[in-house]
Scaffold this motif. Structure first.
Motif, PDB file in Angstrom:
ATOM      1  N   ASP A 146       0.867  -1.186   0.000  1.00  3.62           N
ATOM      2  CA  ASP A 146       0.000   0.000   0.000  1.00  3.62           C
ATOM      3  C   ASP A 146       0.898   1.230   0.000  1.00  3.62           C
ATOM      4  O   ASP A 146       1.881   1.283   0.753  1.00  3.62           O
ATOM      5  CB  ASP A 146      -0.878   0.031   1.257  1.00  3.62           C
ATOM      6  CG  ASP A 146      -1.883  -1.113   1.280  1.00  3.62           C
ATOM      7  OD1 ASP A 146      -2.247  -1.614   0.193  1.00  3.62           O
ATOM      8  OD2 ASP A 146      -2.288  -1.524   2.383  1.00  3.62           O
ATOM      9  N   VAL A 147       0.553   2.211  -0.829  1.00  5.31           N
ATOM     10  CA  VAL A 147       1.306   3.459  -0.883  1.00  5.31           C
ATOM     11  C   VAL A 147       0.383   4.581  -0.433  1.00  5.31           C
ATOM     12  O   VAL A 147      -0.722   4.747  -0.983  1.00  5.31           O
ATOM     13  CB  VAL A 147       1.831   3.748  -2.305  1.00  5.31           C
ATOM     14  CG1 VAL A 147       2.677   5.020  -2.307  1.00  5.31           C
ATOM     15  CG2 VAL A 147       2.645   2.564  -2.830  1.00  5.31           C
ATOM     16  N   VAL A 148       0.824   5.331   0.574  1.00  2.00           N
ATOM     17  CA  VAL A 148      -0.029   6.376   1.156  1.00  2.00           C
ATOM     18  C   VAL A 148       0.705   7.704   1.146  1.00  2.00           C
ATOM     19  O   VAL A 148       1.897   7.774   1.478  1.00  2.00           O
ATOM     20  CB  VAL A 148      -0.423   6.014   2.606  1.00  2.00           C
ATOM     21  CG1 VAL A 148      -1.360   7.063   3.184  1.00  2.00           C
ATOM     22  CG2 VAL A 148      -1.073   4.642   2.651  1.00  2.00           C
ATOM     23  N   LEU A 149      -0.003   8.765   0.765  1.00  9.04           N
ATOM     24  CA  LEU A 149       0.529  10.130   0.745  1.00  9.04           C
ATOM     25  C   LEU A 149      -0.110  10.943   1.856  1.00  9.04           C
ATOM     26  O   LEU A 149      -1.339  10.982   1.984  1.00  9.04           O
ATOM     27  CB  LEU A 149       0.229  10.788  -0.614  1.00  9.04           C
ATOM     28  CG  LEU A 149       0.525  12.283  -0.749  1.00  9.04           C
ATOM     29  CD1 LEU A 149       2.026  12.560  -0.643  1.00  9.04           C
ATOM     30  CD2 LEU A 149      -0.024  12.832  -2.078  1.00  9.04           C
ATOM     31  N   TYR A 150       0.748  11.582   2.689  1.00 10.40           N
ATOM     32  CA  TYR A 150       0.285  12.452   3.775  1.00 10.40           C
ATOM     33  C   TYR A 150       0.776  13.874   3.532  1.00 10.40           C
ATOM     34  O   TYR A 150       1.813  14.082   2.882  1.00 10.40           O
ATOM     35  CB  TYR A 150       0.839  11.978   5.123  1.00 10.40           C
ATOM     36  CG  TYR A 150       0.408  10.592   5.536  1.00 10.40           C
ATOM     37  CD1 TYR A 150      -0.759  10.393   6.264  1.00 10.40           C
ATOM     38  CD2 TYR A 150       1.193   9.483   5.226  1.00 10.40           C
ATOM     39  CE1 TYR A 150      -1.146   9.120   6.662  1.00 10.40           C
ATOM     40  CE2 TYR A 150       0.808   8.205   5.620  1.00 10.40           C
ATOM     41  CZ  TYR A 150      -0.353   8.025   6.334  1.00 10.40           C
ATOM     42  OH  TYR A 150      -0.731   6.767   6.727  1.00 10.40           O
TER      43      TYR A 150
END
Length: 210
Positions: free
Chosen positions: A187-191
């Motif tokens: 999973d790739v998550v951007l914050y």
């Protein structure tokens, strides 16, 4: 003869009169000396020290965090480790691996919607480990890109962008041995910089270069 006897008597009388005076003087002096010696010595008054000044300790000032996005000039090659090199141009992301082949991911061909935050993911891996990279876009407040594998292990990526901070940039990182053909099971998550979730790309197996 009578004259001499009287004279002698006068001398004796004078000696007797003078003797008490001498004895009295000597006694008075001795008494005074004893009085001084017997007088108890006065103890010195205690000296009170001035209270010490206590300066309250100053609270530590938290360091201002560094910009999480590194600015690189257009076309500058960035050593991404493991034989990989990444660089940016105005039209998108470029990279090469140990095989020397150049790859490209456009930000202007219409395949991504830069009006809303998002991330992409490309990876190359084998039993020794994997190189992951991609775009982040649709925001000028990117703070962190994080990969999570199927077992919940998290890896924080490096972020780079062009000068002037356009609304897109590139992330990259390395992980250990991967699951699946190309290591897409992350999973790739951007914050953003405040830790707010901006976009998420669920993991699944896909060919390199997606």
């Amino acid at each position: 003869m009578k004259k001499y006897v009287l004279a002698a008597a006068g001398v004796v009388a004078a000696a007797v009169i003078a003797a008490p005076a001498a004895v009295g003087a000597s006694t008075e002096t001795s008494t005074a000396a004893l009085s001084v010696a017997a007088a108890p010595a006065k103890s010195a008054a205690p000296v009170q020290a001035a209270p010490a000044k206590v300066t309250p300790a100053r609270a530590a000032v938290p360091a201002v965090p560094a910009d999480p996005v590194r600015t690189v000039r257009e076309g500058r090659r960035v050593d991404a480790g493991g034989g990989f090199t990444v660089w940016l141009t105005r039209d998108g992301k470029h990279w090469t691996g140990p095989d020397g082949y150049e790859n490209f991911r456009s930000v202007v061909d219409g395949n991504i919607d830069r009006s809303t935050p998002g991330v992409s993911h490309q990876s190359e891996g084998n039993e020794n480990g994997a190189f992951h990279s991609g775009l982040f876009y649709g925001t000028r407040k990117a703070g962190r890109v994080e990969l999570t594998d199927s077992e919940g292990h998290k890896t924080v990526a490096n972020l780079i962008a062009l000068p002037g901070r356009p609304d897109w940039g590139v992330w990259y990182t390395h992980t250990g041995p991967v699951e699946g053909k190309q290591g897409g099971g992350f999973d790739v998550v951007l914050y953003d910089r405040a830790g707010k979730l901006l976009a998420e790309l669920p993991g699944f197996d896909f060919p390199a270069g997606r």
